[in-house]
Enzyme design. Structure first.
Site, PDB file in Angstrom:
ATOM      1  N   GLY A 272       4.580 -59.669  19.233  1.00 30.82           N
ATOM      2  CA  GLY A 272       5.202 -60.843  19.817  1.00 30.82           C
ATOM      3  C   GLY A 272       6.613 -61.024  19.317  1.00 30.82           C
ATOM      4  O   GLY A 272       7.527 -61.330  20.087  1.00 30.82           O
ATOM      5  N   ALA A 273       6.800 -60.841  18.017  1.00 31.85           N
ATOM      6  CA  ALA A 273       8.119 -60.989  17.411  1.00 31.85           C
ATOM      7  C   ALA A 273       8.036 -60.490  15.976  1.00 31.85           C
ATOM      8  O   ALA A 273       6.947 -60.221  15.458  1.00 31.85           O
ATOM      9  CB  ALA A 273       8.577 -62.443  17.448  1.00 31.85           C
ATOM     10  N   MET A 274       9.201 -60.380  15.335  1.00 34.13           N
ATOM     11  CA  MET A 274       9.257 -59.862  13.970  1.00 34.13           C
ATOM     12  C   MET A 274      10.278 -60.658  13.171  1.00 34.13           C
ATOM     13  O   MET A 274      11.383 -60.891  13.628  1.00 34.13           O
ATOM     14  CB  MET A 274       9.635 -58.378  14.002  1.00 34.13           C
ATOM     15  CG  MET A 274       9.745 -57.749  12.635  1.00 34.13           C
ATOM     16  SD  MET A 274       8.174 -57.816  11.741  1.00 34.13           S
ATOM     17  CE  MET A 274       8.785 -57.924  10.056  1.00 34.13           C
ATOM     18  N   GLU A 275       9.873 -61.043  11.943  1.00 36.88           N
ATOM     19  CA  GLU A 275      10.645 -62.000  11.156  1.00 36.88           C
ATOM     20  C   GLU A 275      11.723 -61.377  10.291  1.00 36.88           C
ATOM     21  O   GLU A 275      12.111 -61.967   9.266  1.00 36.88           O
ATOM     22  CB  GLU A 275       9.694 -62.798  10.257  1.00 36.88           C
ATOM     23  CG  GLU A 275       9.077 -62.004   9.097  1.00 36.88           C
ATOM     24  CD  GLU A 275       7.722 -61.398   9.398  1.00 36.88           C
ATOM     25  OE1 GLU A 275       6.977 -61.073   8.462  1.00 36.88           O
ATOM     26  OE2 GLU A 275       7.410 -61.251  10.599  1.00 36.88           O
ATOM     27  N   ASN A 276      12.260 -60.217  10.651  1.00 36.64           N
ATOM     28  CA  ASN A 276      13.289 -59.585   9.834  1.00 36.64           C
ATOM     29  C   ASN A 276      14.299 -60.627   9.336  1.00 36.64           C
ATOM     30  O   ASN A 276      14.757 -61.474  10.088  1.00 36.64           O
ATOM     31  CB  ASN A 276      14.044 -58.535  10.652  1.00 36.64           C
ATOM     32  CG  ASN A 276      13.137 -57.755  11.554  1.00 36.64           C
ATOM     33  OD1 ASN A 276      12.305 -57.002  11.097  1.00 36.64           O
ATOM     34  ND2 ASN A 276      13.291 -57.963  12.853  1.00 36.64           N
ATOM     35  N   GLU A 309       8.279 -67.262  13.351  1.00 31.70           N
ATOM     36  CA  GLU A 309       9.185 -66.278  12.748  1.00 31.70           C
ATOM     37  C   GLU A 309      10.219 -66.959  11.856  1.00 31.70           C
ATOM     38  O   GLU A 309      10.594 -66.414  10.811  1.00 31.70           O
ATOM     39  CB  GLU A 309       9.880 -65.454  13.831  1.00 31.70           C
ATOM     40  CG  GLU A 309       8.935 -64.772  14.805  1.00 31.70           C
ATOM     41  CD  GLU A 309       7.815 -63.988  14.145  1.00 31.70           C
ATOM     42  OE1 GLU A 309       8.016 -63.456  13.036  1.00 31.70           O
ATOM     43  OE2 GLU A 309       6.717 -63.921  14.733  1.00 31.70           O
ATOM     44  N   HIS A 312       8.641 -67.817   8.542  1.00 34.60           N
ATOM     45  CA  HIS A 312       8.500 -66.632   7.696  1.00 34.60           C
ATOM     46  C   HIS A 312       9.685 -66.462   6.752  1.00 34.60           C
ATOM     47  O   HIS A 312       9.571 -65.752   5.744  1.00 34.60           O
ATOM     48  CB  HIS A 312       8.382 -65.377   8.562  1.00 34.60           C
ATOM     49  CG  HIS A 312       6.977 -64.932   8.822  1.00 34.60           C
ATOM     50  ND1 HIS A 312       6.019 -64.868   7.841  1.00 34.60           N
ATOM     51  CD2 HIS A 312       6.374 -64.497   9.960  1.00 34.60           C
ATOM     52  CE1 HIS A 312       4.886 -64.414   8.357  1.00 34.60           C
ATOM     53  NE2 HIS A 312       5.077 -64.191   9.642  1.00 34.60           N
TER      54      HIS A 312
END
Length: 898
Positions: A272-276, A309, A312
Site C-alpha cells: 500500500g505504501a512505505m514509510e521511508n 506512514e 511510522h
C-alpha cells in the site's frame, strides 16, 4: 520439481551484527539501459559481536546482494583482486578485514527488468525503490538487516528531460547541471536509519507543494509527487498528511523532525505504501482521489494510509525493530495509531466495527489455518510472507488491550518513556511492553503471551442471577485450539503455549428498561465508581468467577464491549436477549454485534437445512429488528448501514465444521431477499430519504447517508425486478460521485440482465484512461455471484485493461475472484485450478504478489471431500513447478502439509 530445501530462520538464533556501518554514501548514475551504483561504507567491528565471539576467530565481513553485477571492490582506497574476496549470487565475503575500514564497491543493476518491484525498479514514469524487507541488497552490497543504523548521503545523476525529479531521504543539500543533457542532486538524511528505510526516486512527476508549521514553530516543506496530469487528484492526500501531523502532536506530543516531508505515488507497487524516512513511496490507490473517480472508502483509506506512514516516522523510523521477528513492534503499534486517528476523524463506533469485521474475515481464519503464527513469529522462511493480518491487525489489538488494561493516561506515559529510552535504537516487542509496564505500574508479564502464542483464544462465558441475593455470577473461562498452539511450524510444543492469556473483558449489565445497571463486585465499596457503566475484568486464569451485587433484577449481560480482546466469544444469549441488546446496549459495538449474532444464527441454520434439501426458515422477528434500524437510521445512518450488513460468507464459514459454500451462499442471499421482500417499502423510503444533494462532500455525515442509501439499493436489487433494476440504472447514470455510481454498478453486476451489460460497457468506455477506476471495473466483475464469473475472469486476462505485471490489476481481478467465496470454491474445482495456474505465472514475475494470491488456499481443508480433492490437486500441481520461488513454496507447502 525444485528440490532445494529452504532455510528456516529462528528468532532465538539472533546474534548482533559482526560489523556496524556508521555512514553510507551512494552515487547513483541512471544511464540508458543500466544503473551504476557507487557505494562507500564506513564500517567498524561491532564490540558486542566481538565480545560474544570470545576466543573464536572473528567472523569475516559479509554483505548481502541480489542481482548485482560487481565491477569493483576496494578497501581503504586499494582495489581488491578477485582472490581477495569471494562473490556469490547473494554474498560478498571479505576474510580478515581490518576492524575499521572504508569499503567502496561499484555495481551495475538492471532496474528496467526488475519485475519483482523490490529494490530499484522502473515504472512508466521513472525509477522507484522498495527496500522493506530485504530490497536494499538489490541496489548495492550491504549487511541487509534492520539493526544496522547508518547515516546516508545520496547523489543522483540522470538525464534532465527523462528524469527531471531526483529525490532521496532527508534534506536537499545541492543540485546542478552536468553538461547540456544531465543533472545531479544530493540529499542528506540527518538521522540514523536501517537500510530498509532507504528510498530514492528518479522520475518525471508533477508536484503539489504546501507547508506545515509545527507546534514549536518550525516550518516543514511538504510535497506530494504524482504522475503527470494527476495534480487535481492529490489534494485530499495533502490534507490527510497535514491532519496526521497535527493529530500526532496533539495526541502523542510527536513533532515532525525533518525540514522536508515528501510523498511519491507510483502505479506499480507491491504494498500500500512505505514509510521511508521523509520520502514515503505510495501505491497510487492511496494517494489519488477526486469525487468522480474515488469512493468514500477510497477517501477514508487515503486518510488512514497517509496517517499510518507518517506515524511510522516515530513508531518505526526513530525507533525501529531489531530483527524482522519484531515486525509488529512497528506495524501493530502504528496500525493502532492510525485506527485511533481514523476514529477521531470519522465515527469512532463505525470505525471500530469495520476494524473487527476485517479482523474476523482475515485474521481469525489465518489464526486457524496453515500459516498461523504468533504476533511475534518464532521462525520464518520468507519474511515477506509474514506481512500478515496477524502481525498488523492482531498486533494492533494487542496494543489496544494494553491501553485498555492500563488506561489512556498511563498509555501516553508509556509512549513517552518508550521514546525516551529507545529513540534512535533498534529494539524488541519486549522493550515496548516494558515501557508500558514501568510507566503504569501494571505487571504485564503474563500479558506478553499474546506476542508468543498463535491462535485465536476462545472465551467461554456463563451467567446466573440469584434473586434472593440480588447478585449475578459471571463465569469466564478460556481455551486455545491445540492446532493453533503449535504455531503451524511443525516444531515441538512448549509448555508456555498452553498457559492462559491475560484477557481484558469489558462488560456492562443491561436492565429490562434498557438502562445500564450497577457494576459493583462483591466485597467492594458500594460508593466506588457507582456511575460506571462499563467495567474491564482481567481474566488471567483458565477459569474465574465475578459476582456482581445490588442488582434488583436479572441483567442482560453485554460482554466484550468495544471488542476489548481478539477472541471468539461463546455465550448463550437467547434471541430475545440479542434483540434487547441490539435495541438498547449503550455500547454501539455490542449493539452491532448482537445483530450480527442474530443474523449468523439464522444463516447458519438455513445453510444446514439447504444442504440436506430442507427449506430455509426466516422468522419475522429479524425483519422487525431490521425495520427498527431503518426507522431510527436518521440519527446515525453509517451505523445503521453497518448493522444492516449481514456477516460475510468467509466469516460465517469459520463457524462451520464443514463448509458447503453453495448452501451458505444461498442461505445468506435468501435472508437478504426475505428482508427485501418484507421491507421493500421501508427500504425504498430510506433510499429516497437519505439522498444527498449538491456537490460531493467527503464528510463522515455525507458518507454515512450514502452508505445507508446504497445498502438499501443493494437489498432492493435482491428483488430482481424491473423496478429495482431501473432504480439502480437511474442511479448509475445520474450519480455525481464514484461512491454512488460504483454501488449501482455492483448491484447490477449481480444479475444476468441487459442493464448489467450496458452499465459495464458504459463504465469502461467512460473511465478506461483512469487506471484506478478500471481496477474497480475488474473487481466488480470478479466479485459477481453469477455462474459464469470464472469464464468472465478468464476473458478479462486478455483484456487491454489487465496487466499481469501490475499488482493493482492482479489484486483487482485475481485476488477478488479468490475472495469470491461461492465461485472460487466451485464444486468442479475450476476456480482452484485457474487460480493456481495464475499464481505459477505471476511467480516468475513477482513472487511477493504470487505468494499473497496463494493465501486464498489457506482454508481449503474446511470444505467437503470433493472440494478438498480438487484443491489438493491444484496445490500439488503448483508445488511441482520447477523454479517455484521460496515465497510461494513456503505457503503451498504449509497448506498441503498441515
Amino acid at each position: 520439481m525444485n528440490s532445494e530445501t529452504p532455510q528456516r530462520i529462528h528468532r532465538l538464533d539472533y546474534t548482533p551484527p559482526p560489523f556496524l556501518v556508521d555512514s553510507v554514501e551512494l552515487d547513483v548514475h541512471f544511464n540508458a539501459g543500466e544503473v551504476l551504483v557507487n557505494s562507500q561504507l564506513q564500517l567498524r567491528r561491532n564490540p558486542l559481536a566481538a565480545l560474544a565471539a570470545e576466543a573464536s576467530p572473528l567472523p569475516p565481513l559479509q554483505l548481502d546482494g541480489q542481482g548485482l553485477e560487481t565491477i569493483s571492490v576496494a578497501i581503504d582506497g586499494s582495489v581488491l583482486g578477485q582472490d581477495q574476496y569471494h562473490c556469490s549470487d547473494s554474498l560478498l565475503t571479505i576474510v580478515n578485514p581490518p576492524d575499521t575500514l572504508t569499503l567502496r564497491t561499484q555495481v551495475r543493476i538492471d532496474a528496467d527488468h526488475n519485475s519483482s518491484l523490490s529494490g530499484l525498479f522502473r515504472s512508466k514514469d521513472g525509477y522507484f525503490t522498495q527496500c522493506e524487507a530485504q530490497g536494499f541488497r538489490r541496489i548495492t552490497w550491504f549487511p541487509d538487516r534492520p539493526d544496522i543504523m547508518s547515516r546516508y548521503q545520496v547523489t543522483l545523476h540522470a538525464d534532465k528531460t527523462r528524469l527531471p525529479v531526483l529525490l532521496a531521504n532527508g534534506n536537499p543539500v545541492g543540485s546542478g547541471d552536468e553538461g547540456p543533457d544531465r543533472h545531479w542532486a544530493k540529499w542528506e538524511d540527518p538521522f540514523f536509519k536501517p537500510c530498509y528505510l532507504f528510498a530514492l526516486v528518479a522520475a518525471r512527476l508533477d508536484v503539489l507543494r504546501d507547508e506545515f508549521t509545527t507546534s514549536s514553530g518550525r516550518s516543514v516543506q511538504l510535497a506530494v509527487f504524482v504522475e503527470p496530469g494527476k495534480l487535481d487528484q492529490c489534494a485530499h492526500a495533502m490534507d490527510a498528511l497535514k491532519r496526521s501531523m497535527r493529530w500526532d502532536e496533539e495526541v502523542f506530543g510527536l513533532e515532525c523532525d525533518l525540514d522536508h516531508y515528501m510523498i511519491v505515488a507510483v502505479g506499480d507497487f507491491n504494498m500500500g505504501a512505505m514509510e521511508n524516512k521523509g520520502l514515503n513511496v505510495f501505491n497510487t490507490k492511496y494517494v489519488l482521489a477526486r469525487a468522480d473517480i474515488a469512493t468514500d472508502a477510497d477517501y477514508q483509506n487515503i486518510d488512514r494510509v497517509v496517517a499510518h506512514e507518517y506515524f511510522h516516522n516515530w513508531t518505526g523510523n526513530r525507533v525501529t525493530c531489531r530483527d524482522w521477528f519484531q515486525l509488529s513492534l512497528k506495524e501493530g503499534l502504528t496500525v493502532y495509531r492510525d485506527q485511533e486517528f481514523g476514529a477521531d476523524m470519522h465515527s469512532r463506533a463505525v470505525t471500530r466495527i469495520r476494524e473487527v469485521r476485517a479482523l474476523r474475515a482475515m485474521q481469525f481464519p489465518e489464526d486457524a489455518g496453515p500459516m498461523a503464527h504468533p504476533v511475534r513469529p518464532d521462525s520464518y522462511i520468507e519474511i515477506n510472507n509474514f506481512y500478515t493480518s496477524t502481525v498488523y491487525d492482531k498486533g494492533a489489538e494487542v496494543v489496544r488491550m494494553i491501553e485498555t488494561l492500563i488506561g489512556k493516561q498511563a498509555f501516553r506515559r508509556g509512549m513517552d518513556l518508550y521514546f525516551e529510552r529507545h529513540d534512535g535504537q533498534a529494539v524488541t516487542c519486549d522493550d515496548f511492553v516494558a515501557a508500558m509496564a514501568d510507566a503504569s505500574g501494571v505487571d504485564l508479564t503474563q500479558f506478553k503471551r499474546w506476542y508468543d502464542q498463535a491462535g485465536t483464544p476462545r472465551l467461554w462465558a456463563s451467567g446466573h442471577y440469584d434473586e434472593e441475593a440480588r447478585s449475578y455470577t459471571l463465569t469466564l473461562s478460556q481455551s486455545l485450539p491445540t492446532r493453533a498452539a503449535a504455531d503451524a511450524t511443525s516444531e515441538p510444543l512448549h509448555s508456555p503455549l498452553h498457559s492462559p492469556f491475560h484477557i481484558p473483558v469489558a462488560i456492562g449489565l443491561n436492565g429490562a428498561d434498557g438502562e445500564d445497571m450497577p457494576l459493583l463486585i462483591a466485597g467492594e465499596d458500594s460508593t466506588a465508581d457507582s456511575g460506571r457503566t462499563t467495567r474491564v475484568l482481567s481474566l488471567t486464569d483458565f477459569e474465574q468467577q465475578f459476582v456482581f451485587t445490588e442488582l434488583a433484577a436479572a441483567p442482560v449481560v453485554s460482554l466484550l464491549r468495544d471488542f476489548s480482546a481478539p477472541v471468539i466469544l461463546d455465550f448463550s444469549w437467547s434471541d430475545e436477549e440479542l434483540a434487547h441488546l441490539l435495541a438498547h446496549d449503550s455500547d454501539p459495538f455490542n449493539r452491532w454485534e448482537a445483530g450480527q449474532r442474530l443474523a449468523s444464527r439464522l444463516i447458519l441454520a438455513a445453510a444446514e437445512d439447504i444442504s440436506v434439501g430442507r427449506a430455509a426458515y426466516w422468522p419475522q422477528t429479524f425483519v422487525e429488528a431490521a425495520a427498527r434500524l431503518l426507522e431510527n437510521a436518521a440519527a446515525d445512518p453509517a451505523f445503521a448501514a453497518e448493522a444492516l450488513t449481514l456477516p460475510g460468507e468467509a466469516t460465517l464459514a469459520e463457524e462451520m465444521a464443514m463448509v458447503d459454500p453453495s448452501a451458505l451462499h444461498e442461505a445468506r442471499n435468501g435472508l437478504r431477499r426475505f428482508v427485501a421482500e418484507q421491507l421493500g417499502g421501508a427500504l425504498l423510503h430510506a433510499y429516497e430519504t437519505h439522498a444527498t444533494s449538491g456537490p460531493y462532500q467527503a464528510t463522515p455525515a455525507a458518507a454515512g447517508r450514502r452508505a445507508l442509501r446504497n445498502l438499501c439499493l443493494g437489498y432492493l436489487g435482491e428483488l430482481n425486478s424491473a423496478e429495482s433494476r431501473a432504480l439502480a440504472m437511474r442511479q448509475f447514470e445520474t450519480a455525481n460521485n464514484m461512491t454512488d455510481q460504483l454501488a449501482a454498478l455492483a448491484t447490477l453486476a449481480q444479475d444476468d440482465c441487459p442493464e448489467r451489460v450496458q452499465a459495464l460497457d458504459s463504465f469502461y468506455e467512460r473511465w478506461h484512461d483512469e487506471a484506478l477506476v478500471v481496477d474497480k471495473w475488474l473487481s466488480v466483475q470478479a466479485a459477481s455471484r453469477l455462474p459464469d464469473t470464472l469464464a468472465v475472469v478468464r476473458e478479462l486476462l486478455d483484456h487491454p485493461a489487465f496487466d499481469l505485471r501490475n499488482p493493482n490489476k492482479v489484486y483487482a481481478l485475481l485476488n477478488t475472484f479468490g475472495n469470491n467465496h461461492v465461485r472460487f470454491h466451485a464444486a468442479d474445482g475450476g476456480g482452484y485450478l485457474f487460480l493456481a495456474t495464475q499464481i505459477g505465472e505471476i511467480d516468475r514475475l513477482n513472487p511477493q504478489v504470487a505468494a499473497r494470491l496463494a493465501r486464498r488456499f489457506d482454508r481449503w481443508r474446511k470444505f467437503d471431500q470433493p472440494r478438498q480433492q480438487q484443491a489438493s490437486f491444484a496445490l500439488e500441481k503448483l508445488r511441482s513447478i520447477d523454479g517455484l520461488s521460496s515465497d510461494v513454496r513456503e505457503i503451498v507447502g504449509r497448506a498441503l502439509d498441515q
